[in-house]
Design a protein around this motif. Structure first.
Motif, mmCIF file in Angstrom:
data_model
loop_
_atom_site.group_PDB
_atom_site.id
_atom_site.type_symbol
_atom_site.label_atom_id
_atom_site.label_comp_id
_atom_site.label_asym_id
_atom_site.label_seq_id
_atom_site.Cartn_x
_atom_site.Cartn_y
_atom_site.Cartn_z
ATOM 1 N N GLN A 1 -32.250 34.239 43.597
ATOM 2 C CA GLN A 1 -31.609 35.531 43.735
ATOM 3 C C GLN A 1 -30.945 35.677 45.103
ATOM 4 O OE1 GLN A 1 -31.347 37.495 41.252
ATOM 5 N NE2 GLN A 1 -32.996 36.905 39.843
ATOM 6 N N GLU A 2 -29.998 36.608 45.194
ATOM 7 C CA GLU A 2 -29.398 36.910 46.487
ATOM 8 C C GLU A 2 -30.486 37.305 47.477
ATOM 9 O OE1 GLU A 2 -25.974 39.844 48.456
ATOM 10 O OE2 GLU A 2 -26.541 40.035 46.345
ATOM 11 N N ARG A 3 -30.468 36.708 48.663
ATOM 12 C CA ARG A 3 -31.430 36.972 49.724
ATOM 13 C C ARG A 3 -32.866 36.682 49.280
ATOM 14 N NH1 ARG A 3 -29.245 39.280 53.947
ATOM 15 N NH2 ARG A 3 -31.292 39.950 54.672
ATOM 16 N N TRP B 1 -26.643 24.030 52.794
ATOM 17 C CA TRP B 1 -27.756 24.980 52.709
ATOM 18 C C TRP B 1 -27.675 25.978 53.869
ATOM 19 C CZ3 TRP B 1 -30.870 26.971 49.363
ATOM 20 C CH2 TRP B 1 -32.055 27.573 49.752
ATOM 21 N N PHE B 2 -27.414 25.479 55.061
ATOM 22 C CA PHE B 2 -27.315 26.361 56.223
ATOM 23 C C PHE B 2 -26.098 27.280 56.114
ATOM 24 C CE2 PHE B 2 -29.655 23.147 59.184
ATOM 25 C CZ PHE B 2 -30.851 23.437 58.558
ATOM 26 N N ASP B 3 -24.992 26.764 55.585
ATOM 27 C CA ASP B 3 -23.810 27.608 55.430
ATOM 28 C C ASP B 3 -24.045 28.717 54.413
ATOM 29 O OD1 ASP B 3 -22.441 26.155 57.334
ATOM 30 O OD2 ASP B 3 -21.218 25.037 55.903
ATOM 31 N N LEU B 4 -24.769 28.430 53.344
ATOM 32 C CA LEU B 4 -25.115 29.460 52.374
ATOM 33 C C LEU B 4 -26.004 30.522 53.014
ATOM 34 C CD1 LEU B 4 -25.856 27.203 49.271
ATOM 35 C CD2 LEU B 4 -24.008 28.888 49.430
ATOM 36 N N ARG B 5 -26.945 30.092 53.808
ATOM 37 C CA ARG B 5 -27.846 31.043 54.475
ATOM 38 C C ARG B 5 -27.079 31.986 55.387
ATOM 39 N NH1 ARG B 5 -32.938 30.350 56.345
ATOM 40 N NH2 ARG B 5 -32.094 30.151 58.449
ATOM 41 N N ARG B 6 -26.175 31.435 56.193
ATOM 42 C CA ARG B 6 -25.508 32.294 57.171
ATOM 43 C C ARG B 6 -24.329 33.060 56.577
ATOM 44 N NH1 ARG B 6 -21.202 29.788 60.111
ATOM 45 N NH2 ARG B 6 -20.709 27.706 59.318
ATOM 46 N N PRO C 1 -26.305 33.943 49.060
ATOM 47 C CA PRO C 1 -25.897 34.370 47.714
ATOM 48 C C PRO C 1 -26.813 33.811 46.624
ATOM 49 C CG PRO C 1 -24.533 32.556 48.453
ATOM 50 C CD PRO C 1 -25.388 32.921 49.624
ATOM 51 N N ALA C 2 -26.702 34.381 45.440
ATOM 52 C CA ALA C 2 -27.461 33.890 44.290
ATOM 53 C C ALA C 2 -26.929 32.521 43.854
ATOM 54 C CB ALA C 2 -27.364 34.877 43.130
ATOM 55 N N ASP D 1 -29.279 23.414 47.131
ATOM 56 C CA ASP D 1 -28.026 24.154 47.292
ATOM 57 C C ASP D 1 -27.210 24.137 46.005
ATOM 58 O OD1 ASP D 1 -26.451 21.768 47.214
ATOM 59 O OD2 ASP D 1 -26.728 21.457 49.368
ATOM 60 N N ASP D 2 -25.964 24.631 46.094
ATOM 61 C CA ASP D 2 -25.133 24.760 44.903
ATOM 62 C C ASP D 2 -24.186 23.580 44.704
ATOM 63 O OD1 ASP D 2 -23.573 25.330 47.097
ATOM 64 O OD2 ASP D 2 -22.673 27.146 46.276
ATOM 65 N N ASP D 3 -24.374 22.513 45.468
ATOM 66 C CA ASP D 3 -23.548 21.312 45.300
ATOM 67 C C ASP D 3 -24.174 20.299 44.347
ATOM 68 O OD1 ASP D 3 -21.566 22.212 46.967
ATOM 69 O OD2 ASP D 3 -22.235 21.098 48.728
ATOM 70 N N ILE D 4 -25.412 20.547 43.906
ATOM 71 C CA ILE D 4 -26.145 19.593 43.064
ATOM 72 C C ILE D 4 -26.540 20.268 41.755
ATOM 73 C CG2 ILE D 4 -28.306 18.300 42.848
ATOM 74 C CD1 ILE D 4 -26.489 16.868 44.651
ATOM 75 N N VAL D 5 -26.391 19.551 40.637
ATOM 76 C CA VAL D 5 -26.860 20.042 39.337
ATOM 77 C C VAL D 5 -27.599 18.928 38.612
ATOM 78 C CG1 VAL D 5 -25.018 21.752 39.086
ATOM 79 C CG2 VAL D 5 -24.680 19.431 38.215
ATOM 80 N N HIS D 6 -28.502 19.351 37.715
ATOM 81 C CA HIS D 6 -29.230 18.403 36.874
ATOM 82 C C HIS D 6 -28.331 18.002 35.719
ATOM 83 C CE1 HIS D 6 -32.826 17.327 34.175
ATOM 84 N NE2 HIS D 6 -32.860 16.495 35.181
#
Length: 473
Positions: A440-442, A412-417, A421-422, A62-67
């Motif tokens: 990518q988006e979808r 992850w589930f919140d992004l899906r529903r 988004p990208a 998901d978008d909460d984690i970065v390297h």
């Protein structure tokens, strides 16, 4: 093959032999039949509740984690972090690689318990308690499976009556061979049916299980989550209200005192708002040097306002400290918490407001503010307001992200529903170079791949579209 033999073989595959002998009566060398509610209860504990890692690597997608930086370690998390297909990495390095193979045996155990509850001896209370847990656990496992492998129920460009979910197995049979995937809608209907039955049985039994066991309150919380994901706004409100009428205690962060990750973790049975604790901490605690080189994203960190105590009690050095830093046998990997009931109800109210029920806007704000009062220092706290329907929904989404990050695949589930988004992930190579990987988006990677070994054994399973091998830019 007779059903008792199937039960015998499955139990022997899942449980140690000594455990089987302890609570199952041997009928022959091949048939082992449960005779009492107590036997079913022990089977439930040993094989329907999990202690092994399951949601492996999911938080890395998901978008909460970065390297954060290069580390000279094996790149085990690289495949999940860069959304690679199975063809590009080792199968065990896929996000959710273990999910299918662990959840279906637990579902089969639930099925066997449900088949045998009419046949065992014991008090009505004992039998209904075990039966209710089996229904609720099966509902939970199917909910997780369909949200990993199927499209979101409310996806605006598809139809849950046509989209493929996962195979529904509702008997104790061991084999998935030849079983096709049910639709997303069919799986959700089964989940709702199991929830209704499980909640009713658990409430009627009147047994107060400990927090390691799923309960009718946890069932209501799951029902609020399921109906929220389905867009059944009023039903989500009603289910969340049933939770809060029975348990409404929240963590009081202003009175939290000094932060100690091991003695006062947030995700823990000792947390006063915990409803149910389950799973293994090994799937969420960063143990290796490679894992420790991932951190929370700047985007997430920027969401925390001045005075929000979650910024220090949930986070240290841009890493989650919701979980204990040390592994103990009595720790859990995930919890159902009262805070989610408030967040689910707030979002459902906000959606009802958008449909024209204007009075629901203030009800949504009331729930958000009830939670936030227990999350901010007194001097900094201010009630939220709203400038309109879309603004209110965004406030609900932001509060979910602040409260539930790094828990139970919520983000992850919140992004899906919310439209898939990208997402961009930066990866640091050993030469100082940084590469950008894009979901990518979808993107097809918003659906997990069914393991190739599973597809090989069941030609009737249609695979999800495989994402492309990704190269950094």
């Amino acid at each position: 093959m007779k059903r008792p033999i199937l039960i015998s073989l499955m139990l022997l595959a899942i449980l140690p032999l000594s455990s089987c002998k302890k609570f199952l009566e041997e009928q022959s060398q091949t048939d082992i039949i449960p005779r009492t509610a107590s036997a079913l209860n022990e089977l439930l504990i040993g094989s329907a509740y999990r202690s092994t890692s399951l949601q492996d690597f999911m938080c890395f997608m998901d978008d909460d984690i970065v390297h954060n930086a290069y580390t000279p370690e094996t790149r085990v998390r690289f495949g999940a972090y860069t959304w690679q297909p199975e063809t590009a990495i080792l199968p065990e390095q896929l996000a959710g690689a273990r999910t299918w193979g662990i959840m279906y045996p637990m579902i089969m155990t639930c099925n066997m318990i449900l088949e045998y509850t009419p046949k065992v001896t014991g008090t009505t209370t004992e039998i209904e308690n075990v039966e209710g847990q089996a229904y609720l656990l099966r509902a939970y496992y199917y909910f997780m499976l369909v949200n990993y492998y199927g499209k979101p129920y409310t996806d605006r460009l598809s139809d849950p009556e046509q989209d493929l979910g996962v195979p529904l197995m509702l008997s104790g049979s061991l084999s998935l061979e030849g079983k096709p995937r049910n639709t997303v809608a069919e799986v959700y209907r089964q989940i709702l049916s199991d929830l209704d039955k499980g909640i009713a049985l658990m409430e009627r039994s009147g047994t107060n299980n400990n927090l390691y066991r799923i309960s009718h309150i946890a069932g209501y919380l799951l029902a609020s989550r399921v109906n929220l994901y389905m867009g059944n706004w009023q039903k989500a409100v009603d289910a969340a209200t049933n939770v809060l009428n029975r348990k409404s205690t929240l963590m009081d962060l202003p009175a939290w005192g000094s932060v100690n990750q091991n003695t006062k973790p947030v995700v823990d049975l000792r947390n006063p708002e915990t409803i149910w604790g389950h799973g293994s901490p090994y799937e969420v605690i960063l143990r290796t040097n490679e894992e420790k080189n991932y951190r929370l994203s700047d985007e997430l960190l920027a969401l925390f306002e001045t005075g929000d105590l979650r910024r220090t009690i949930y986070i240290s050095n841009a890493s989650s400290i919701k979980y204990p830093g040390l592994i103990y046998s009595d720790k859990v990997g995930h919890t159902f918490r009262v805070s989610e009931a408030l967040l689910n109800r707030a979002e459902a109210y906000a959606q009802l407001n958008k449909t024209g029920q204007a009075a629901s806007a203030q009800l949504a704000l009331n729930d958000l503010n009830t939670l936030r009062k227990k999350r901010f220092s007194g001097a900094s706290y201010q009630d939220l307001g709203s400038t309109g329907a879309d603004d209110l929904l965004q406030k609900c989404a932001d509060e979910r992200r602040r409260e539930l990050f790094n828990e139970e695949s919520h983000r992850w589930f919140d992004l899906r529903r919310s439209g898939m988004p990208a997402i961009r992930h930066i990866f640091h190579e050993n030469n100082g170079q940084t590469l950008t990987y894009i979901l990518q988006e979808r993107d097809p990677a918003y659906l997990l791949q069914i393991p190739q070994s599973v597809l090989d054994n069941n030609p009737k399973l249609i695979p999800n579209p495989a994402p492309a091998v990704r190269s950094g830019q």
